[in-house]
Design a protein around this motif. Structure first.
Motif, PDB file in Angstrom:
ATOM      1  N   ARG A  42      29.021  40.670  22.555  1.00  0.00           N
ATOM      2  CA  ARG A  42      29.167  42.103  22.081  1.00  0.00           C
ATOM      3  C   ARG A  42      30.017  42.730  20.336  1.00  0.00           C
ATOM      4  O   ARG A  42      28.816  43.305  19.558  1.00  0.00           O
TER       5      ARG A  42
ATOM      6  N   GLN B 191      27.617  40.986  17.892  1.00  0.00           N
ATOM      7  CA  GLN B 191      26.463  42.017  17.370  1.00  0.00           C
ATOM      8  C   GLN B 191      26.384  43.131  16.734  1.00  0.00           C
ATOM      9  O   GLN B 191      26.001  43.517  15.872  1.00  0.00           O
TER      10      GLN B 191
ATOM     11  N   ASP C  77      27.244  42.162  13.270  1.00  0.00           N
ATOM     12  CA  ASP C  77      26.232  41.811  13.051  1.00  0.00           C
ATOM     13  C   ASP C  77      25.523  43.313  12.574  1.00  0.00           C
ATOM     14  O   ASP C  77      25.171  43.627  10.882  1.00  0.00           O
TER      15      ASP C  77
ATOM     16  N   PHE D   4      21.312  39.777  14.432  1.00  0.00           N
ATOM     17  CA  PHE D   4      21.946  39.636  16.152  1.00  0.00           C
ATOM     18  C   PHE D   4      20.829  39.639  17.575  1.00  0.00           C
ATOM     19  O   PHE D   4      21.589  40.020  18.335  1.00  0.00           O
TER      20      PHE D   4
ATOM     21  N   MET E 248      21.758  38.400  21.814  1.00  0.00           N
ATOM     22  CA  MET E 248      21.159  38.822  22.132  1.00  0.00           C
ATOM     23  C   MET E 248      21.130  37.900  23.908  1.00  0.00           C
ATOM     24  O   MET E 248      20.881  37.735  25.314  1.00  0.00           O
TER      25      MET E 248
END
Length: 416
Positions: free
Chosen positions: A89, A92, A95, A196, A200
């Motif tokens: 996280r 992310q 990013d 990104f 996931m």
């Protein structure tokens, strides 16, 4: 017979094994490769854009300072954040913010609204996010690069990074020549968004173990990694060594090698590009060689011998009287540094527990980056006092002598 054939079909070189057996590695590797490629493009476009905007070396120096200062400031804090929260996280978020910053850079540049102060703010934001991203990425490598694939995974990761850093500047040059710098910024932005998306698939792997108590003072946590490092001679000696060795090695490569080729040897501009490509080629070859074996013995000797050889290659550069020798010596330098880097990476992943890895990685990065601005200034001053050749001789001799001296320490020499 069919069963034997199936076994044979499953055989592959050790170097490519992580791609075949680990879905988590593939996701992390692809995301990092994409963002590395975009950053390699930006790294060659940004200086050209700054000089077109300002025609001032001082402006470029200000941009580099604006990038590095937030990196150094946030690293001790980011190590704690990485060890507290889901690391994927965090990556992310970094990013996504980098995507938005680069898209803003592209948009403002396209419409001619990009001034130097705005550029400084955007680049400072990129530095801040990179300082948050890198410890999380290091911690994820430690978790996903498990012992069964560790050597090959680290080698393949470095192989692809160096290859893309070799290709990216050429692509960036073509973009500037035939399109515009802002297009390059847009491509870089897209690579962050793609990274990104790749991340996931790794949210579960990014989770950290919840601690029973969080009453420990935040400031104390920022430096908790120091306690881990102090307990292992290999870790603390190497971090301290490179805090100062980087002054010599980076100073010579960034400041003195261009001078040696352009001013002292009077070689054409493209020779500097070829020489630096030689370093990348040496790194790529060393990474491939390292990754072909599942395990290496005598890593302390091999690692510091790599630094010693790299220093010797730089020491010999003033005596190279042919352009081919410049390239050859930089191939050797790149290979020596890469071998050490891979041994350091794998040893960190083995010796540091997951719950404190982010803090240890951040301290390692602070050691690597904090003194670099001082190193560049010192290199320039030394060259002014002793001349470029004298500065190369002194700085390379110091790096070689320090690496040789450290090998007398049993904990370093016998690190296996």
């Amino acid at each position: 017979m069919p069963q034997n054939q199936l076994i044979k079909k499953q055989k592959y070189p050790e170097f490519f094994r992580p791609l075949a057996v680990s879905k988590a590695f593939r996701s992390l590797w692809i995301g990092n490769a994409l963002s590395t490629f975009g950053s390699a493009i930006t790294n060659v476009i940004l200086p050209l854009f700054v000089y077109e905007l300002t025609d001032s070396p001082m402006a470029m120096g200000t941009i580099m300072a604006a990038y590095m200062i937030p990196v150094v400031l946030i690293l001790p804090v980011s190590g704690v954040i990485v060890d507290r929260f889901n690391r994927i996280r965090i990556m992310q978020i970094a990013d996504l913010i980098r995507f938005l910053l680069m898209m803003g850079l592209m948009t403002l540049g396209t419409f001619g609204r990009l001034s130097l102060p705005v550029l400084i703010v955007i680049i400072a934001g990129m530095g801040l996010m990179n300082g948050l991203f890198q410890p999380a990425f290091a911690a994820m490598r430690a978790r996903i690069f498990v012992s069964d694939i560790r050597n090959a995974a680290n080698a393949l990761n470095q192989f692809s990074e160096q290859l893309l850093r070799l290709i990216g500047p050429s692509i960036g040059g073509l973009i500037v020549s035939f399109a515009s710098a802002t297009l390059g910024f847009g491509i870089d932005a897209c690579t962050f968004f793609l990274s990104f998306l790749c991340l996931m698939f790794l949210v579960q792997e990014g989770s950290v173990e919840k601690r029973k108590s969080r009453k420990e003072m935040f400031v104390h946590e920022c430096f908790a990694g120091i306690q881990v490092i102090k307990k292992n001679t290999w870790l603390w000696v190497t971090i301290v060594f490179f805090s100062f060795a980087n002054i010599c090695l980076s100073g010579m490569i960034t400041v003195l090698v261009p001078w040696l080729i352009k001013v002292h040897a009077h070689l054409p501009n493209y020779m500097y590009g070829l020489t630096m490509s030689g370093a990348a080629f040496g790194s790529i070859a060393a990474a491939f060689f390292f990754g072909m074996r599942k395990q290496w013995r005598h890593r302390g000797m091999i690692g510091y011998s790599g630094i010693l050889i790299a220093g010797l290659a730089l020491w010999l550069m003033p005596y190279a009287h042919h352009s081919f020798l410049f390239v050859l010596l930089m191939i050797v330098e790149g290979a020596g540094v890469m071998i050490f880097g891979l041994i350091w990476e794998t040893s960190m992943q083995e010796l540091v527990s997951p719950e404190v890895f982010g803090r240890v990685a951040s301290i390692d990065m602070v050691g690597s980056f904090a003194l670099l601005p001082l190193g560049y200034l010192m290199t320039g001053w030394l060259a002014g006092v002793l001349g470029g050749i004298g500065a190369i001789t002194i700085m390379s001799s110091v790096s070689v002598g320090a690496a040789a001296l450290i090998l007398f320490a049993p904990a370093i020499r016998n690190f296996d």
